[in-house]
Design a protein around this motif. Structure first.
Motif, PDB file in Angstrom:
ATOM      1  N   THR A  80       0.841  -1.181   0.000  1.00 20.82           N
ATOM      2  CA  THR A  80       0.000   0.000   0.000  1.00 20.82           C
ATOM      3  C   THR A  80       0.879   1.235   0.000  1.00 20.82           C
ATOM      4  N   GLY A  81       0.276   2.381  -0.223  1.00 21.15           N
ATOM      5  CA  GLY A  81       1.022   3.629  -0.220  1.00 21.15           C
ATOM      6  C   GLY A  81       2.048   3.651  -1.340  1.00 21.15           C
ATOM      7  N   VAL A  82       3.200   4.271  -1.043  1.00 19.39           N
ATOM      8  CA  VAL A  82       4.225   4.397  -2.083  1.00 19.39           C
ATOM      9  C   VAL A  82       4.839   3.054  -2.441  1.00 19.39           C
ATOM     10  N   ALA A  83       4.808   2.082  -1.538  1.00 16.95           N
ATOM     11  CA  ALA A  83       5.352   0.752  -1.850  1.00 16.95           C
ATOM     12  C   ALA A  83       4.584   0.106  -3.000  1.00 16.95           C
ATOM     13  N   ALA A  84       3.316   0.450  -3.166  1.00 15.15           N
ATOM     14  CA  ALA A  84       2.512  -0.118  -4.246  1.00 15.15           C
ATOM     15  C   ALA A  84       2.911   0.444  -5.605  1.00 15.15           C
ATOM     16  N   LEU A  85       3.646   1.556  -5.624  1.00 13.19           N
ATOM     17  CA  LEU A  85       4.058   2.163  -6.894  1.00 13.19           C
ATOM     18  C   LEU A  85       5.278   1.481  -7.499  1.00 13.19           C
ATOM     19  N   ILE A  86       6.065   0.815  -6.680  1.00 14.15           N
ATOM     20  CA  ILE A  86       7.278   0.163  -7.172  1.00 14.15           C
ATOM     21  C   ILE A  86       6.889  -0.957  -8.135  1.00 14.15           C
ATOM     22  N   ALA A  90       5.169   4.005 -15.831  1.00 13.82           N
ATOM     23  CA  ALA A  90       4.915   5.441 -15.825  1.00 13.82           C
ATOM     24  C   ALA A  90       5.300   6.003 -17.186  1.00 13.82           C
ATOM     25  N   VAL A  91       4.844   7.233 -17.434  1.00  9.64           N
ATOM     26  CA  VAL A  91       5.192   7.940 -18.661  1.00  9.64           C
ATOM     27  C   VAL A  91       5.888   9.226 -18.258  1.00  9.64           C
ATOM     28  N   VAL A  92       7.032   9.498 -18.880  1.00 10.82           N
ATOM     29  CA  VAL A  92       7.802  10.700 -18.558  1.00 10.82           C
ATOM     30  C   VAL A  92       7.106  11.908 -19.174  1.00 10.82           C
ATOM     31  N   LEU A  93       6.833  12.920 -18.345  1.00  9.44           N
ATOM     32  CA  LEU A  93       6.204  14.153 -18.813  1.00  9.44           C
ATOM     33  C   LEU A  93       7.251  15.215 -19.142  1.00  9.44           C
ATOM     34  N   THR A  94       8.258  15.355 -18.276  1.00  2.18           N
ATOM     35  CA  THR A  94       9.386  16.257 -18.543  1.00  2.18           C
ATOM     36  C   THR A  94      10.652  15.439 -18.353  1.00  2.18           C
ATOM     37  N   PRO A  95      11.701  15.714 -19.112  1.00  5.03           N
ATOM     38  CA  PRO A  95      12.906  14.887 -19.080  1.00  5.03           C
ATOM     39  C   PRO A  95      13.438  14.653 -17.662  1.00  5.03           C
ATOM     40  N   LYS A 104       4.086  10.494 -14.954  1.00  2.00           N
ATOM     41  CA  LYS A 104       2.687  10.211 -14.617  1.00  2.00           C
ATOM     42  C   LYS A 104       2.602   8.736 -14.271  1.00  2.00           C
ATOM     43  N   ILE A 105       2.224   8.455 -13.030  1.00  6.11           N
ATOM     44  CA  ILE A 105       2.082   7.074 -12.547  1.00  6.11           C
ATOM     45  C   ILE A 105       0.615   6.870 -12.195  1.00  6.11           C
ATOM     46  N   PRO A 117      21.978   7.891 -12.852  1.00  7.70           N
ATOM     47  CA  PRO A 117      22.120   9.346 -12.903  1.00  7.70           C
ATOM     48  C   PRO A 117      22.765   9.859 -14.198  1.00  7.70           C
ATOM     49  N   ASP A 118      23.450   9.009 -14.942  1.00  8.52           N
ATOM     50  CA  ASP A 118      24.079   9.442 -16.187  1.00  8.52           C
ATOM     51  C   ASP A 118      23.141   9.344 -17.386  1.00  8.52           C
ATOM     52  N   LEU A 119      21.936   8.881 -17.181  1.00  7.60           N
ATOM     53  CA  LEU A 119      20.983   8.666 -18.266  1.00  7.60           C
ATOM     54  C   LEU A 119      19.935   9.770 -18.258  1.00  7.60           C
ATOM     55  N   LEU A 120      19.711  10.416 -19.383  1.00  7.43           N
ATOM     56  CA  LEU A 120      18.651  11.412 -19.525  1.00  7.43           C
ATOM     57  C   LEU A 120      17.495  10.748 -20.273  1.00  7.43           C
ATOM     58  N   ILE A 121      16.346  10.695 -19.630  1.00  8.08           N
ATOM     59  CA  ILE A 121      15.170  10.034 -20.213  1.00  8.08           C
ATOM     60  C   ILE A 121      14.268  11.112 -20.808  1.00  8.08           C
ATOM     61  N   PRO A 122      14.032  11.071 -22.125  1.00  9.36           N
ATOM     62  CA  PRO A 122      13.217  12.113 -22.764  1.00  9.36           C
ATOM     63  C   PRO A 122      11.725  11.962 -22.448  1.00  9.36           C
ATOM     64  N   ALA A 123      10.998  13.062 -22.639  1.00 11.26           N
ATOM     65  CA  ALA A 123       9.549  13.073 -22.423  1.00 11.26           C
ATOM     66  C   ALA A 123       8.890  12.080 -23.375  1.00 11.26           C
ATOM     67  N   GLY A 124       7.823  11.451 -22.919  1.00 12.13           N
ATOM     68  CA  GLY A 124       7.081  10.492 -23.721  1.00 12.13           C
ATOM     69  C   GLY A 124       7.572   9.061 -23.579  1.00 12.13           C
ATOM     70  N   THR A 125       8.695   8.848 -22.901  1.00  9.57           N
ATOM     71  CA  THR A 125       9.249   7.502 -22.735  1.00  9.57           C
ATOM     72  C   THR A 125       8.477   6.748 -21.664  1.00  9.57           C
ATOM     73  N   ARG A 126       8.217   5.489 -21.942  1.00 11.26           N
ATOM     74  CA  ARG A 126       7.594   4.630 -20.920  1.00 11.26           C
ATOM     75  C   ARG A 126       8.706   4.100 -20.024  1.00 11.26           C
ATOM     76  N   VAL A 127       8.485   4.208 -18.717  1.00  9.75           N
ATOM     77  CA  VAL A 127       9.504   3.806 -17.740  1.00  9.75           C
ATOM     78  C   VAL A 127       8.874   2.911 -16.686  1.00  9.75           C
ATOM     79  N   ASP A 128       9.728   2.206 -15.954  1.00 12.36           N
ATOM     80  CA  ASP A 128       9.309   1.428 -14.789  1.00 12.36           C
ATOM     81  C   ASP A 128       9.795   2.147 -13.544  1.00 12.36           C
ATOM     82  N   VAL A 129       8.973   2.116 -12.503  1.00  9.07           N
ATOM     83  CA  VAL A 129       9.350   2.717 -11.232  1.00  9.07           C
ATOM     84  C   VAL A 129      10.178   1.691 -10.462  1.00  9.07           C
ATOM     85  N   PHE A 130      11.436   2.025 -10.187  1.00 10.69           N
ATOM     86  CA  PHE A 130      12.339   1.113  -9.478  1.00 10.69           C
ATOM     87  C   PHE A 130      12.279   1.313  -7.969  1.00 10.69           C
TER      88      PHE A 130
END
Length: 148
Positions: A80-86, A90-95, A104-105, A117-130
């Motif tokens: 529950t809570g934030v643990a449920a988000l892992i 999500a979709v990146v809204l701003t880089p 947006k999750i 930290p060395d990776l820049l993820i552009p807007a619109g990319t689908r990502v996983d919450v780690f």
């Protein structure tokens, strides 16, 4: 001594032993002993008392025990809570990179940083919450980004 009293003593011993072991099995046998005590209290013979004990014990162990064990052992841990988000998508809204961006999750906007930290993820990319650190989601692209 009356036979029903003996069955009550047996039920008491089994109940006390159950309190010490907390296995739930001895409680079922104590209930079977109470059934035999009831039969003895009605004035029926030892054969019927033993039969009542055996039938009740068998019924309790085969019917009640599996259901009770399932409930006593607990249910899977619900996140529950934030643990449920892992692990959510999500979709990146701003880089997102070393500096936080927005994702947006599940219909909610969150601040987010790249897990790498060395990776820049552009807007619109689908990502996983780690992970979640405070109010910031650490995300990583679902597919490796194409090299420039």
């Amino acid at each position: 001594m009356q036979s029903w009293v003996l069955w009550l003593i047996i039920a008491g011993i089994l109940g006390t032993a159950e309190l010490m072991t907390a296995t739930f099995d001895l409680l079922l046998l104590a209930i079977a002993a109470l059934a035999a005590a009831t039969i003895a209290g009605l004035g029926l013979g030892i054969g019927l008392q033993l039969l009542a004990f055996a039938v009740t014990a068998a019924a309790m162990i085969t019917l009640v025990r599996p259901v009770a064990r399932r409930h006593l052992m607990g249910h899977p841990q619900l996140r529950t809570g934030v643990a449920a988000l892992i692990g959510r998508e999500a979709v990146v809204l701003t880089p997102c990179g070393r500096e936080p961006g927005r994702v947006k999750i599940g219909g909610e906007e969150w601040s987010a940083r790249s897990y790498d930290p060395d990776l820049l993820i552009p807007a619109g990319t689908r990502v996983d919450v780690f992970a979640i650190e405070g109010a910031t989601a650490l995300v990583h692209p679902q597919e490796d980004p194409w090299p420039n």
